[in-house]
Design a protein around this motif. Structure first.
Motif, PDB file in Angstrom:
ATOM      1  N   ARG A   1       1.410  -0.996   0.484  1.00  0.00           N
ATOM      2  CA  ARG A   1       0.001   0.029   0.305  1.00  0.00           C
ATOM      3  C   ARG A   1       0.619   0.910   0.269  1.00  0.00           C
ATOM      4  O   ARG A   1       2.098   1.120   0.431  1.00  0.00           O
ATOM      5  N   ALA A   2       0.647   2.348  -0.366  1.00  0.00           N
ATOM      6  CA  ALA A   2       1.105   3.435  -0.467  1.00  0.00           C
ATOM      7  C   ALA A   2      -0.127   4.911   0.431  1.00  0.00           C
ATOM      8  O   ALA A   2      -0.551   4.745   0.614  1.00  0.00           O
ATOM      9  N   ILE A   3       1.649   5.015   1.140  1.00  0.00           N
ATOM     10  CA  ILE A   3       0.800   6.545   2.477  1.00  0.00           C
ATOM     11  C   ILE A   3       1.286   7.398   1.246  1.00  0.00           C
ATOM     12  O   ILE A   3       2.556   8.041   1.130  1.00  0.00           O
ATOM     13  N   PHE A   4       0.828   8.575   1.681  1.00  0.00           N
ATOM     14  CA  PHE A   4       0.766   9.821   0.965  1.00  0.00           C
ATOM     15  C   PHE A   4       1.047  11.167   1.682  1.00  0.00           C
ATOM     16  O   PHE A   4      -0.249  11.144   2.909  1.00  0.00           O
TER      17      PHE A   4
ATOM     18  N   LEU B   1       1.416  19.660  -7.027  1.00  0.00           N
ATOM     19  CA  LEU B   1       1.614  19.162  -5.001  1.00  0.00           C
ATOM     20  C   LEU B   1       2.902  18.178  -5.059  1.00  0.00           C
ATOM     21  O   LEU B   1       3.304  17.997  -6.378  1.00  0.00           O
ATOM     22  N   THR B   2       3.690  18.222  -4.130  1.00  0.00           N
ATOM     23  CA  THR B   2       4.450  17.699  -4.109  1.00  0.00           C
ATOM     24  C   THR B   2       3.880  16.975  -2.705  1.00  0.00           C
ATOM     25  O   THR B   2       3.777  17.097  -1.923  1.00  0.00           O
ATOM     26  N   PHE B   3       4.831  15.382  -2.547  1.00  0.00           N
ATOM     27  CA  PHE B   3       4.128  14.351  -2.016  1.00  0.00           C
ATOM     28  C   PHE B   3       4.934  13.569  -1.268  1.00  0.00           C
ATOM     29  O   PHE B   3       6.202  13.217  -2.843  1.00  0.00           O
ATOM     30  N   GLY B   4       5.663  12.994  -0.187  1.00  0.00           N
ATOM     31  CA  GLY B   4       6.784  11.863  -0.294  1.00  0.00           C
ATOM     32  C   GLY B   4       5.312  10.930   0.509  1.00  0.00           C
ATOM     33  O   GLY B   4       4.414  10.700   0.225  1.00  0.00           O
ATOM     34  N   VAL B   5       6.135   9.981  -0.592  1.00  0.00           N
ATOM     35  CA  VAL B   5       5.029   8.523  -0.256  1.00  0.00           C
ATOM     36  C   VAL B   5       5.726   6.892   0.079  1.00  0.00           C
ATOM     37  O   VAL B   5       6.838   7.009  -0.156  1.00  0.00           O
TER      38      VAL B   5
END
Length: 154
Positions: free
Chosen positions: A109-112, A127-131
């Protein structure tokens, strides 16, 4: 199911916080084989379960790029869009690390995490996300990245 849209100021207020978490996704051998067929990456650690059992990995594993590619399908399901935008585009990555191989038969699974929201031009927001892509039952993640998306109103 996607969340309702957020304003740009709400996104900025969420920086540093989790903004989306996907469901678990099964990475099975047919998916790995299909990815190998599409990309031509037929290394035995991905497609030959018998030979891969004799490797240090003890079985077949997903391609790192397969794990990365899945982010593109998971993100839009859980990340809320910006109010007034119509579509989001993959804009690239600032960084990608493939930390741990994903064994065939595992679930990920991915957490954003919201890291940035910048108005680029009228009707465009980056938009910038840490994944972090987690492997169910494992301590180390499969992948960590900083992902950019471009939200456009027209």
């Amino acid at each position: 199911m996607p969340r309702p849209p957020l304003s740009l100021s709400d996104y900025r207020a969420a920086i540093g916080s989790e903004i989306g978490r996907s469901d678990w996704v099964l990475i099975d051998q047919p998916m790995i084989d299909a990815f190998a067929a599409l990309t031509g990456d037929n290394q035995y650690i991905h497609i030959d379960p018998v030979r891969a059992r004799e490797s240090p990995l003890r079985g077949t594993v997903a391609h790192g790029f397969l794990t990365l590619a899945i982010i593109g399908g998971l993100g839009p399901k859980v990340i809320p869009p910006i109010e007034g935008t119509k579509i989001g585009y993959n804009y690239g990555f600032n960084s990608i690390r493939l930390v741990t191989p994903v064994p065939s038969g595992s679930r990920i699974r991915a957490i954003f995490i919201a890291k940035g929201a910048e108005q680029r031009a009228p009707g465009q927001v980056t938009l910038t996300f840490g994944v972090t892509v987690e492997i169910e039952g494992r301590i180390k993640p499969a992948l960590v990245a900083e992902w950019l998306t471009l939200m456009v109103s027209e």
